[in-house]
Design an enzyme around this catalytic site. Structure first.
Site, short mmCIF file in Angstrom:
data_model
loop_
_atom_site.label_atom_id
_atom_site.label_comp_id
_atom_site.label_asym_id
_atom_site.label_seq_id
_atom_site.Cartn_x
_atom_site.Cartn_y
_atom_site.Cartn_z
N ILE A 137 0.42 -1.39 -0.12
CA ILE A 137 0.33 0.01 0.01
C ILE A 137 0.57 1.66 0.01
O ILE A 137 1.90 1.40 0.39
CB ILE A 137 -0.77 0.46 0.35
CG1 ILE A 137 -0.31 -0.14 2.53
CG2 ILE A 137 -2.40 -1.14 0.46
CD1 ILE A 137 -1.26 -0.05 3.57
N ASP A 138 0.25 2.54 -0.29
CA ASP A 138 1.14 3.69 -0.59
C ASP A 138 2.02 3.85 0.46
O ASP A 138 0.95 3.56 1.75
CB ASP A 138 0.41 4.62 -1.44
CG ASP A 138 0.07 4.17 -2.29
OD1 ASP A 138 0.10 3.28 -2.94
OD2 ASP A 138 -1.48 4.95 -2.82
N LYS A 139 2.97 4.83 0.70
CA LYS A 139 3.53 5.35 1.57
C LYS A 139 2.34 5.93 3.02
O LYS A 139 2.01 5.82 4.23
CB LYS A 139 4.67 6.77 1.96
CG LYS A 139 5.02 7.28 2.93
CD LYS A 139 5.89 8.39 2.24
CE LYS A 139 6.09 8.70 3.45
NZ LYS A 139 7.46 10.43 3.02
N THR A 141 -1.17 5.68 3.01
CA THR A 141 -1.53 4.71 3.40
C THR A 141 -2.05 3.76 4.54
O THR A 141 -0.61 3.46 4.36
CB THR A 141 -2.49 4.19 1.99
OG1 THR A 141 -3.08 5.18 1.08
CG2 THR A 141 -3.39 3.15 2.79
N ARG A 238 -7.52 5.73 -5.26
CA ARG A 238 -6.76 7.03 -5.72
C ARG A 238 -7.67 7.94 -7.16
O ARG A 238 -8.25 8.90 -7.41
CB ARG A 238 -5.66 7.82 -4.71
CG ARG A 238 -5.33 7.45 -3.62
CD ARG A 238 -3.58 7.10 -3.50
NE ARG A 238 -3.13 8.81 -4.08
CZ ARG A 238 -1.71 9.12 -3.74
NH1 ARG A 238 -1.24 7.47 -3.75
NH2 ARG A 238 -1.35 9.71 -3.95
#
Length: 302
Positions: A137-139, A141, A238
């Site tokens: 998962i993104d930084k 998130t 997103r």
């Protein structure tokens, strides 16, 4: 040496090969492909080609990816929030602001650094930079990730992701007031031609992407929703929420110019479910909203 083979189809005939390859494998940038071409590691019908080569229908393209350099990834003691662990799998709740795995030039402070200190037995399938990492998962998130501790577990979990049987539900705060109670965004995602570090909804060089969402609570200028992923494309929630006109609050890349100053998108991977690779038992975990997110919901106007 990791070898990939592709056959140029009608759709990509006449396009530059570096563009085609970066579209077919979104882990590769055009710059990386051009570097491989200059090194003679991209062959067309067995022959090296120049970086401006344009594909011809039927071309057999072979890409050789050299073994990654042995980087000295250090184990770092961290206060990780482990939700579950056995000899095959581990489920961890990643905090907002933490990168999942190291990259050249950024080798410390990542989740992988912490996992290496926590346990010595991580799957090696993804190589030295991403041991045990099945998905990410993104930084900015927060939320749950499953980690493989051996190759059997890794292959099983990846297969479940490919077959779309993993449960992944996220909580998100978006700009605007969604009038309908639920919906589905079925729109393919690929790299943005104008901004290569961003993804966008596009029919060109893209992959299918499906996000289901339902409204949990409405506010004056925002909506609190739950999203369920059917696919797992880069930045999927997103991109999809921006596409339908409700970008995530706080999102510096896909949000509006004037958004909440919360250090990144308000997105939390709260529910994760999968079949255990060895026992065959379905397991599901839920991580509560992080403190900043819960507090945010009490501060915005209803």
């Amino acid at each position: 040496m990791d070898i990939h083979e592709y056959t140029i189809v009608t759709e990509h005939a006449g396009d530059r090969l570096d563009k085609t390859l970066s579209a077919l494998n979104q882990d590769w940038s055009r710059t990386q492909i051009q570097s491989l071409m200059k090194s003679g590691l991209v062959l067309v019908n067995g022959n090296a080609v120049k970086t401006n080569y344009k594909g011809v229908e039927g071309d057999l393209v072979t890409v050789e990816i050299p073994e990654p350099e042995e980087l000295n990834i250090q184990a770092e003691e961290m206060d990780l929030e482990i939700f579950y662990e056995d000899s095959d799998v581990l489920v961890v709740n990643k905090p907002k602001g933490m990168v999942v795995h190291p990259a050249p030039g950024h080798l410390t402070g990542t989740l992988v650094n912490g996992l290496m200190a926590h346990c010595k037995d991580l799957s090696g399938i993804n190589g030295v930079l991403r041991p045990g990492i099945v998905h990410r998962i993104d930084k900015d998130t927060s939320g749950l990730l499953m980690v493989a501790k051996n190759d059997l577990a890794h292959e099983s979990l990846v297969t479940q992701l490919v077959e779309k049987t993993v449960t992944r539900r996220y909580k998100a705060l978006v700009h605007g007031n969604i009038s309908h109670d639920q919906g589905t965004v079925d729109a393919p995602i690929g790299r943005d031609k104008q901004e290569r570090q961003s993804m966008t909804v596009t029919r060109e060089n893209s992959r299918d992407a499906v996000t289901h969402f339902k409204v949990l609570e409405r506010f004056k200028d925002f909506t609190f929703i739950e999203c369920q992923l059917e696919t797992g494309r880069t930045h999927q929630i997103r991109v999809h929420m921006k596409y339908i006109g409700y970008p995530l609050a706080g999102d510096p890349k896909y949000g509006p110019r004037k958004t909440l100053s919360i250090g990144g998108q308000a997105l939390h991977a709260g529910i994760l479910g999968f079949v255990h690779p060895r026992s065959g038992e379905y397991m599901e975990f839920e991580a509560p909203l992080p403190g900043y997110f819960s507090q945010l919901l009490t501060q915005i106007d209803k």
